[in-house]
Write an enzyme that holds these catalytic residues in place. Structure first.
Site, PDB file in Angstrom:
ATOM      1  CG  ASP A  57      -1.786  -0.921   1.099  1.00 44.06           C
ATOM      2  OD1 ASP A  57      -2.270  -1.435   0.222  1.00 44.06           O
ATOM      3  OD2 ASP A  57      -2.337  -1.525   2.435  1.00 44.06           O
TER       4      ASP A  57
ATOM      5  CG  ASP B  12      -6.664  -1.010  -2.082  1.00 45.26           C
ATOM      6  OD1 ASP B  12      -7.290  -2.506  -2.244  1.00 45.26           O
ATOM      7  OD2 ASP B  12      -5.844  -1.127  -0.521  1.00 45.26           O
TER       8      ASP B  12
END
Length: 216
Positions: free
Chosen positions: A147, A181
């Protein structure tokens, strides 16, 4: 191939951008390192998680394995659904949005399935190496998801009079996430916003005794 070209381009393009960015992060940044793009509001912050989107996690190795297997099953189901939609000429917007969701799901499962095998461990002091001689930091299906997007849009302190959280720091938006995401979230939101167009049903009709069309 008619009807498949645009969804395929969208899926491949999203996957390429997602993986190129993740590879660059892994190979060029140490864990926790960050770059401030727009002051303290738009930040590239390298972190990894063992679980779901936006840093949510299932505990332990068993939870990690279960999540990876669930993702694979979900991807197969989405792929079948997408194929069915294209073959039966569903609304083009719905097809493109499901393609985004599919691309995002595949992007994160790639991390979970392969990153533990092909990368060395990222730490607070060392960058990862690709295909290290000593082997990867984990095993097949046990990789960590990379991330990097962090948007702490609003930060401050809760009022002292507020029960439980009074005086504590707060940050909105706190989760750190990735391009995959984002693709999933955008796809879902657009489907919700456009559901009246995507899922509208034809109003059934009947014929009266005078052979006139009557709406039910």
């Amino acid at each position: 191939m008619k009807g498949f070209t645009k969804p395929l381009f969208l899926i491949i393009g999203t996957l390429l951008l997602d993986q190129i960015l993740k590879f660059w992060i892994k190979l060029n940044m140490t864990l926790g390192q960050e770059f401030h793009i727009i002051k303290d509001r738009v930040i590239i912050h390298f972190t990894e998680n063992n679980g779901m989107a936006f840093g949510l996690e299932l505990g332990g190795e068993t939870g990690k394995l279960a999540l990876s297997l669930f993702r694979i099953i979900a991807i197969i189901a989405i792929a079948y659904g997408l194929y069915h939609m294209i073959r039966h000429k569903y609304h083009r917007g719905l097809i493109m949005n499901v393609s985004l969701i599919f691309a995002g799901a595949v992007g994160n499962i790639i991390d979970s399935v392969f990153y533990g095998v092909i990368f060395s461990e990222s730490t607070w002091y060392t960058k990862a190496a690709l295909f290290p001689a000593e082997g990867g930091y984990s095993s097949f299906l046990h990789g960590k998801v990379v991330d990097m997007f962090y948007f702490p849009i609003i930060s401050g302190n809760f009022p002292s009079w507020l029960p439980l959280w009074g005086g504590q720091d707060f940050v909105f938006f706190r989760p750190v996430f990735n391009l995959a995401d984002t693709a999933i979230s955008v796809g879902v939101i657009l489907i919700l916003l456009g559901q009246k167009r995507y899922f509208k049903e034809d109003i059934p009709s009947t014929t009266n005794f005078n052979n006139e069309i009557v709406e039910d």
